[in-house]
Design a protein around this motif. Structure first.
Motif, PDB file in Angstrom:
ATOM      1  N   SER A  19       0.823  -1.216   0.000  1.00  0.00           N
ATOM      2  CA  SER A  19       0.000   0.000   0.000  1.00  0.00           C
ATOM      3  C   SER A  19       0.852   1.260   0.000  1.00  0.00           C
ATOM      4  O   SER A  19       0.440   2.300  -0.527  1.00  0.00           O
ATOM      5  CB  SER A  19      -0.914   0.010   1.229  1.00  0.00           C
ATOM      6  N   LEU A  20       2.037   1.182   0.577  1.00  0.00           N
ATOM      7  CA  LEU A  20       2.930   2.339   0.608  1.00  0.00           C
ATOM      8  C   LEU A  20       3.705   2.494  -0.697  1.00  0.00           C
ATOM      9  O   LEU A  20       3.825   3.607  -1.234  1.00  0.00           O
ATOM     10  CB  LEU A  20       3.909   2.195   1.777  1.00  0.00           C
ATOM     11  N   LEU A  21       4.224   1.388  -1.221  1.00  0.00           N
ATOM     12  CA  LEU A  21       5.115   1.465  -2.376  1.00  0.00           C
ATOM     13  C   LEU A  21       4.372   1.590  -3.700  1.00  0.00           C
ATOM     14  O   LEU A  21       4.768   2.380  -4.570  1.00  0.00           O
ATOM     15  CB  LEU A  21       6.019   0.226  -2.417  1.00  0.00           C
ATOM     16  N   ALA A  22       3.323   0.800  -3.866  1.00  0.00           N
ATOM     17  CA  ALA A  22       2.659   0.753  -5.171  1.00  0.00           C
ATOM     18  C   ALA A  22       2.105   2.104  -5.622  1.00  0.00           C
ATOM     19  O   ALA A  22       2.247   2.457  -6.801  1.00  0.00           O
ATOM     20  CB  ALA A  22       1.558  -0.304  -5.150  1.00  0.00           C
ATOM     21  N   PRO A  23       1.474   2.903  -4.745  1.00  0.00           N
ATOM     22  CA  PRO A  23       0.988   4.212  -5.212  1.00  0.00           C
ATOM     23  C   PRO A  23       2.098   5.125  -5.714  1.00  0.00           C
ATOM     24  O   PRO A  23       1.850   6.016  -6.528  1.00  0.00           O
ATOM     25  CB  PRO A  23       0.320   4.796  -3.953  1.00  0.00           C
TER      26      PRO A  23
END
Length: 600
Positions: free
Chosen positions: A335-339
């Motif tokens: 959730s932190l990296l993908a956006p």
């Protein structure tokens, strides 16, 4: 699944586990397995409401049900059990993928669903039958999340019950499922229904658990911890210990640092730094992150709540316990990296695969002592024990397809921490389906050499095969020779050594034959036959290089010949292996004095 490449990739993520486990006798039962196997195969099973053969925990689905159904297969075809466990892991990965896929793109969901698989410690889950507790709890939790994402209350509750009946960590899944961000309640009433149903399920399970614990007199691990130094460690420090080691385990890092870890840590720092920079500088990334905040919060809560209870087992770290909590950490990291960019997600997966590949594989041989990694139990230790048990079982069953009632089997020169693998006499009893046979330790046999021992299993570190069968008569003759030697009856001692040599049928029993040769060398040296002593000592040394008596006699001979450096090298090893050997220590002192005097 075949039409969805990301679902297929999630299932195939078990392949690295297999490749990095090759060479180990995977699925071979040992230790706790024999408690449950004996309970099922020889005691007729028992109640659903007890420990299933253990005095710890109530885990009926992973013990009574699992071992009740698969016990014959676990003993006869452990490889098939390993394959079955792999299948369950693949199913769990796909279920997690499908649960997250309800809201996320395929690549994000696959990264999350396979996260727990790409850790070296996950190799332990399919490799050991007793790990059905962890595997079953994880699989059931994955199913519960999947059913919750599909808004199926009844099947989600059944899955949660399955997780609870496999391992207590299922409570975490019960807390997390009603709050899973992949589904949104239509109204307040629906949310309340899920919360009430979950609370009722956990409450009912908890009441049943306490009742079974009291009825069956089960204990919890913390009740067995009595070391005052361990008890004095503050809970906060133990929780930090659990969290830190879990994060390391997720990235395939041992509790003891390795050189290669710095590169992985630096790589992850770059990935996280790049994600933060992108979020700070890019409005679209910040917007996507705001939508991901519920996932990050939910994932971190899962990880912390799933990991903190591991403080209870301090300081006995076992990295496989991090698998369940890693589901939450996966959700938070993705959730932190993908956006901030899919390439960051790919970089994290790549770094984890590199770390996974750099972790130790299974040991090729059973070492005299387990490899130290800072963990009480990890995959190399597991593989070492499974290999030792497999070789013991196959050796005995090859020479003794059946054993008579009340048979006694000895063991000699066991490597460190392997006695636990047999769970007392239970391994023998399960292998031969007979509760009357038992192991006899070498210490017991030495004290009572008249015991009607059938044979002895002997370990030899530096040879292959690493196990050999020792004739009980040969060992008795050796023990008698040692007694005669103590009484200075040299001729009688030499005669018994000759008898021991003649009685030993298996020429692969190197430790026994080396010991006989070394004892003969000591006797010959004592009566003044230096050449004969050297010959026997060299023979014993060739068979078993760690033999202290052979080394001592050779060193004594080299000292007499003026070959001081060779003598000291031999004696240094003898003293290191046996610090209490006064004779070797005295001779070593004389050798050092001579070298100092001669300036060598």
């Amino acid at each position: 699944m075949w039409r969805d490449p990301w679902a297929l990739a999630s299932a195939l993520a078990v392949v690295p586990l297999v490749l990095h486990s090759l060479g180990a006798p995977l699925g071979e039962p040992f230790a706790d397995d024999f408690d449950y196997l004996r309970h099922e195969l020889l005691e007729g099973g028992g109640s659903f409401f007890d420990g299933g053969g253990s005095t710890l925990w109530w885990r009926p689905l992973a013990r009574q049900v699992y071992f009740g159904l698969l016990s014959p297969l676990i003993v006869a075809r452990p490889g098939l059990v390993y394959a079955f466990h792999l299948l369950l892991l693949a199913i769990a990965s796909v279920l997690l993928y499908r649960a997250f896929r309800r809201r996320w793109p395929g690549s994000w969901s696959a990264a999350c669903g396979t996260f727990f698989l790409l850790a070296e410690s996950t190799r332990m889950l399919p490799a050991w039958p007793s790990h059905m507790c962890d595997l079953g709890a994880l699989l059931s939790a994955a199913l519960a999340l999947h059913e919750a994402a599909c808004r199926r209350l009844a099947t989600a509750m059944i899955a949660l019950l399955g997780s609870l009946l496999c391992k207590e960590v299922g409570v975490l899944a019960a807390l997390a499922v009603p709050l899973f961000p992949a589904w949104e309640a239509r109204d307040r009433r629906e949310r309340l229904t899920w919360l009430v149903a979950t609370a009722a399920l956990v409450g009912g399970w908890g009441i049943a658990y306490l009742a079974v614990q009291r009825h069956a007199h089960l204990i919890l691990p913390h009740q067995a911890i009595t070391d005052p130094e361990v008890l004095a460690v503050p809970l906060s420090l133990r929780v930090v210990w659990a969290l830190a080691n879990s994060v390391r385990a997720v990235f395939s890092m041992a509790a003891v640092r390795e050189r290669w870890e710095t590169g992985i840590e630096a790589g992850m720092a770059v990935v996280l730094g790049a994600a933060i920079w992108r979020i700070v500088t890019d409005r679209a990334s910040r917007s996507r992150l705001r939508g991901a905040l519920p996932w990050i919060s939910w994932g971190l809560a899962w990880f912390v709540l799933g990991t903190a209870p591991l403080a209870e087992v301090f300081p006995a770290w076992a990295p496989y316990r991090s698998a369940f909590g890693s589901i939450g950490l996966a959700a938070a990291l993705v959730s932190l990296l993908a956006p901030a960019g899919s390439w960051l997600l790919a970089a994290m997966v790549g770094l984890r695969l590199v770390a996974f590949s750099l972790s130790p594989g299974p040991p090729r041989l059973v070492t005299a002592a387990p490899m130290e990694s800072g963990a009480a139990f990890d995959f190399p230790k597991l593989a070492r024990l499974e290999k030792f048990v497999r070789e013991t079982r196959t050796l005995l069953q090859r020479h003794y397809p059946s054993l008579p009632k009340g048979a006694l089997v000895g063991h000699h020169h066991l490597p460190l921490m392997t006695g636990y693998a047999f769970s007392g006499d239970k391994a023998l009893q399960v292998w031969y389906r007979d509760t009357t046979i038992r192991w006899v330790s070498f210490e017991e046999f030495s004290a009572r050499p008249d015991l009607p021992l059938l044979t002895l299993v002997e370990y030899q570190a530096h040879r292959e095969p690493q196990l050999a069968l020792v004739d009980a008569g040969a060992m008795r003759a050796l023990l008698r020779a040692m007694e005669y030697s103590k009484q200075s009856e040299w001729d009688a001692a030499l005669a018994e050594l000759q008898r021991a040599d003649s009685l030993q049928q298996d020429p692969d029993a190197a430790v026994l034959l080396a010991t006989i040769a070394a004892k003969r060398a000591i006797l010959l040296s004592t009566i003044g036959d230096s050449l004969g002593a050297e010959h026997e000592a060299l023979r014993g040394y060739a068979l078993w290089p760690d033999n202290p008596d052979s080394r001592y006699v050779i060193a004594k001979r080299r000292f007499a010949q003026g070959r001081l450096a060779e003598a000291q090298a031999l004696l240094d090893t003898v003293v290191a292996l046996g610090p209490g050997d006064k004779g070797a220590a005295t001779l070593l002192g004389r050798v050092r004095e001579a070298r100092a005097r001669l300036g060598r």
